[in-house]
Design a protein around this motif. Structure first.
Motif, PDB file in Angstrom:
ATOM      1  N   ALA A   1     -16.628  46.746  21.424  1.00  0.00           N
ATOM      2  CA  ALA A   1     -17.582  46.121  21.713  1.00  0.00           C
ATOM      3  C   ALA A   1     -17.386  44.705  22.335  1.00  0.00           C
ATOM      4  CB  ALA A   1     -18.823  46.016  20.884  1.00  0.00           C
TER       5      ALA A   1
ATOM      6  N   THR B   1     -15.265  51.815  30.589  1.00  0.00           N
ATOM      7  CA  THR B   1     -15.717  51.924  29.193  1.00  0.00           C
ATOM      8  C   THR B   1     -17.282  51.793  29.677  1.00  0.00           C
ATOM      9  OG1 THR B   1     -13.709  51.253  28.167  1.00  0.00           O
ATOM     10  CG2 THR B   1     -15.704  51.218  26.844  1.00  0.00           C
TER      11      THR B   1
ATOM     12  N   ASP C   1     -16.366  44.502  17.556  1.00  0.00           N
ATOM     13  CA  ASP C   1     -15.490  45.599  16.937  1.00  0.00           C
ATOM     14  C   ASP C   1     -14.526  44.888  15.983  1.00  0.00           C
ATOM     15  OD1 ASP C   1     -14.267  43.903  18.782  1.00  0.00           O
ATOM     16  OD2 ASP C   1     -13.388  45.346  19.833  1.00  0.00           O
TER      17      ASP C   1
ATOM     18  N   SER D   1     -14.641  55.891  27.020  1.00  0.00           N
ATOM     19  CA  SER D   1     -13.719  55.549  27.970  1.00  0.00           C
ATOM     20  C   SER D   1     -13.183  56.804  29.001  1.00  0.00           C
ATOM     21  CB  SER D   1     -12.630  54.638  27.390  1.00  0.00           C
ATOM     22  OG  SER D   1     -12.886  53.398  26.859  1.00  0.00           O
TER      23      SER D   1
ATOM     24  N   ASP E   1     -18.199  42.920  33.015  1.00  0.00           N
ATOM     25  CA  ASP E   1     -19.189  43.978  32.308  1.00  0.00           C
ATOM     26  C   ASP E   1     -20.779  43.575  32.640  1.00  0.00           C
ATOM     27  OD1 ASP E   1     -17.928  41.630  30.657  1.00  0.00           O
ATOM     28  OD2 ASP E   1     -19.644  42.315  29.123  1.00  0.00           O
TER      29      ASP E   1
ATOM     30  N   HIS F   1     -22.035  41.696  23.801  1.00  0.00           N
ATOM     31  CA  HIS F   1     -22.690  42.768  23.043  1.00  0.00           C
ATOM     32  C   HIS F   1     -22.930  42.277  21.596  1.00  0.00           C
ATOM     33  CE1 HIS F   1     -20.541  44.955  26.474  1.00  0.00           C
ATOM     34  NE2 HIS F   1     -21.805  45.787  26.253  1.00  0.00           N
TER      35      HIS F   1
ATOM     36  N   ASP G   1     -18.354  53.410  22.241  1.00  0.00           N
ATOM     37  CA  ASP G   1     -17.606  53.087  23.281  1.00  0.00           C
ATOM     38  C   ASP G   1     -16.728  54.442  23.903  1.00  0.00           C
ATOM     39  OD1 ASP G   1     -17.987  50.340  23.447  1.00  0.00           O
ATOM     40  OD2 ASP G   1     -16.511  49.821  22.490  1.00  0.00           O
TER      41      ASP G   1
ATOM     42  N   THR H   1     -20.806  51.709  27.123  1.00  0.00           N
ATOM     43  CA  THR H   1     -21.215  51.238  25.807  1.00  0.00           C
ATOM     44  C   THR H   1     -22.470  51.600  25.623  1.00  0.00           C
ATOM     45  OG1 THR H   1     -19.484  49.634  25.537  1.00  0.00           O
ATOM     46  CG2 THR H   1     -21.116  49.200  24.082  1.00  0.00           C
TER      47      THR H   1
END
Length: 224
Positions: free
Chosen positions: A25, A170, A33, A164, A198, A29, A162, A172
């Motif tokens: 993340a 990726t 992570d 990929s 993103d 976000h 997540d 999310t």
């Protein structure tokens, strides 16, 4: 409805707490992570958010690896509804792998708001767990608390996945709570090596904070 300057500051602090500091993340976000940058690496993170009420937020942050931890500084400027405000946050993040595919981390972020006394608004402390369930899938769990200087402390928590399907792409999904509001978020990230782009949509499920759109850009530099 017009937003007062004090309300604008409240919205900005809420946005800052949503922002924590690869395969996980992080970025803009809400769910982070349990990884930190490699030794000798730094990263710049910028993003722009517009919420359903018309308020806009611009974020600029810079993180570097320093020994066993990752250190960061960031600034946020929010504008809309007849008011604007600026805030800063620092970050100290530690993470380590407990077993293959399983990592644990801790993240601390004090927040200061400009033109306010006292400027220190709150500190966020979060425990993080990441499990790489498969080569293409990682799961993240965050559990923590927001220690508010002039108000009631709030619990913050969330889960994220997540996926990929391709090497540089990726997707999310998140389910999280902040500022007494429940959200879900869906987003995508394109990883071009040293830089990433993103985009996401956070949808309010219940509570006072509005839904929002965010686009972000990350640039990594340092040792190859």
């Amino acid at each position: 409805m017009r937003t007062t300057r004090g309300t604008g500051r409240t919205l900005l602090v809420a946005a800052l707490l949503a922002a924590p500091a690869a395969f996980g993340a992080g970025g803009h976000h809400a769910v982070d992570d349990a990884t930190i940058l490699p030794p000798g690496e730094c990263e710049q993170e910028d993003w722009f958010t517009r919420n359903q009420g018309g308020e806009r937020q611009l974020h600029a942050g810079f993180n570097c690896r320093a020994g066993p931890v990752e250190l960061g500084l960031a600034g946020d400027h929010a504008h809309g509804g007849g008011g604007s405000s600026t805030a800063w946050n620092a970050e100290v993040k530690w993470a380590r792998e407990l077993a293959p595919g399983l990592a644990l981390g801790v993240d601390l972020q004090p927040v200061w708001v400009a033109h306010r006394h006292p400027r220190h608004a709150m500190t966020r402390a979060v425990g993080i767990v990441t499990w790489n369930a498969a080569r293409e899938v990682a799961l993240h769990l965050n559990v923590g608390r927001e220690f508010v200087r002039a108000g009631r402390d709030l619990a913050c928590y969330g889960v994220a996945v997540d996926w990929s399907p391709r090497e540089r792409l990726t997707f999310t999904g998140e389910r999280f709570a902040e500022e007494r509001t429940q959200f879900v978020r869906a987003g995508a990230r394109w990883d071009a090596g040293r830089w990433k782009v993103d985009f996401s949509r956070a949808q309010r499920l219940a509570g006072p904070s509005p839904s929002s759109w965010t686009i972000g850009f990350t640039l990594a530099f340092g040792e190859e």
